[in-house]
Write a protein that holds these residues in place. Sequence first.
Motif, short mmCIF file in Angstrom:
data_model
loop_
_atom_site.label_atom_id
_atom_site.label_comp_id
_atom_site.label_asym_id
_atom_site.label_seq_id
_atom_site.Cartn_x
_atom_site.Cartn_y
_atom_site.Cartn_z
N GLY A 1 78.38 56.40 15.09
CA GLY A 1 77.67 57.67 15.28
C GLY A 1 76.44 57.89 14.43
N THR A 2 75.98 56.87 13.70
CA THR A 2 74.82 57.06 12.82
C THR A 2 73.57 57.37 13.64
N ARG A 3 72.91 58.47 13.25
CA ARG A 3 71.63 58.85 13.87
C ARG A 3 70.50 58.89 12.86
N ARG A 4 70.87 58.99 11.58
CA ARG A 4 69.86 59.05 10.52
C ARG A 4 70.48 58.53 9.24
N ALA B 1 79.14 58.71 5.11
CA ALA B 1 78.94 59.27 6.44
C ALA B 1 79.10 60.78 6.34
N GLU C 1 85.06 58.33 5.00
CA GLU C 1 83.60 58.38 5.22
C GLU C 1 82.79 57.74 4.09
N TRP D 1 73.69 51.67 9.60
CA TRP D 1 73.44 51.78 11.04
C TRP D 1 74.63 51.30 11.87
N GLU E 1 76.99 65.32 11.71
CA GLU E 1 75.91 65.17 12.69
C GLU E 1 75.22 63.82 12.65
N GLY E 2 75.95 62.77 12.29
CA GLY E 2 75.41 61.42 12.35
C GLY E 2 74.57 60.98 11.17
N ASP E 3 74.56 61.77 10.09
CA ASP E 3 73.82 61.37 8.89
C ASP E 3 74.66 60.42 8.05
#
Length: 188
Positions: free
Chosen positions: A133-136, A94, A74, A129, A97-99
């Motif tokens: 799975g990146t969300r933020r 990484a 990660e 990005w 939860e996608g952070d």
Amino acid sequence: MLHERVTTWYLQMHSPQALRPARPLQPEPLLMRAEQPLPMLNRFLYTAVGGHWFWRDRLNWSYARWQAWLDRPELETWVLYVRGTPAGYIELEAQCEGDVEIAYFGLMREFSGQGLGGHLLTRGLQRAWAMPGTRRVWVHTCSLDGPAALANYEARGMQRYHEAVHEQLRPEQADGPWPGWDREDRAQ
């Protein structure tokens, strides 16, 4: 040692469309991922970049602790090279939860003021990005960091979401890239 009031800003980005890229550089500097976990490389980058800005939390890390930090899928370290010379780096982690956290980011002082920080941050955010799975993407910076850090994050589209102020004990001068750097005659 001095007591100093330190402000820490937390910034985030929730969409790759929020990224405002820095102006393109010509020629474009080389950005390479350090794929082999190598504690001496990351420690070199940490002290060369952060030594002037009171980065101290990793100075006493052992080789084994550096290795454990780096040898994880990660974590990614990306090094910026200018004319074959390391000029700065960005460390991306990484998280759950996608952070994705920009764990460390910066340039060596000799390379500041050339647009390289905006370029490196742009490329780092693009890579964050692209991670699955990146969300933020988030980062924190403080008033002890380089004077352009906060403005660079905001110029790239990151938004502040929290601010904290605390008292911190710090040395009168930054540690620099190696012991005794402030006592040497740099004119030689």
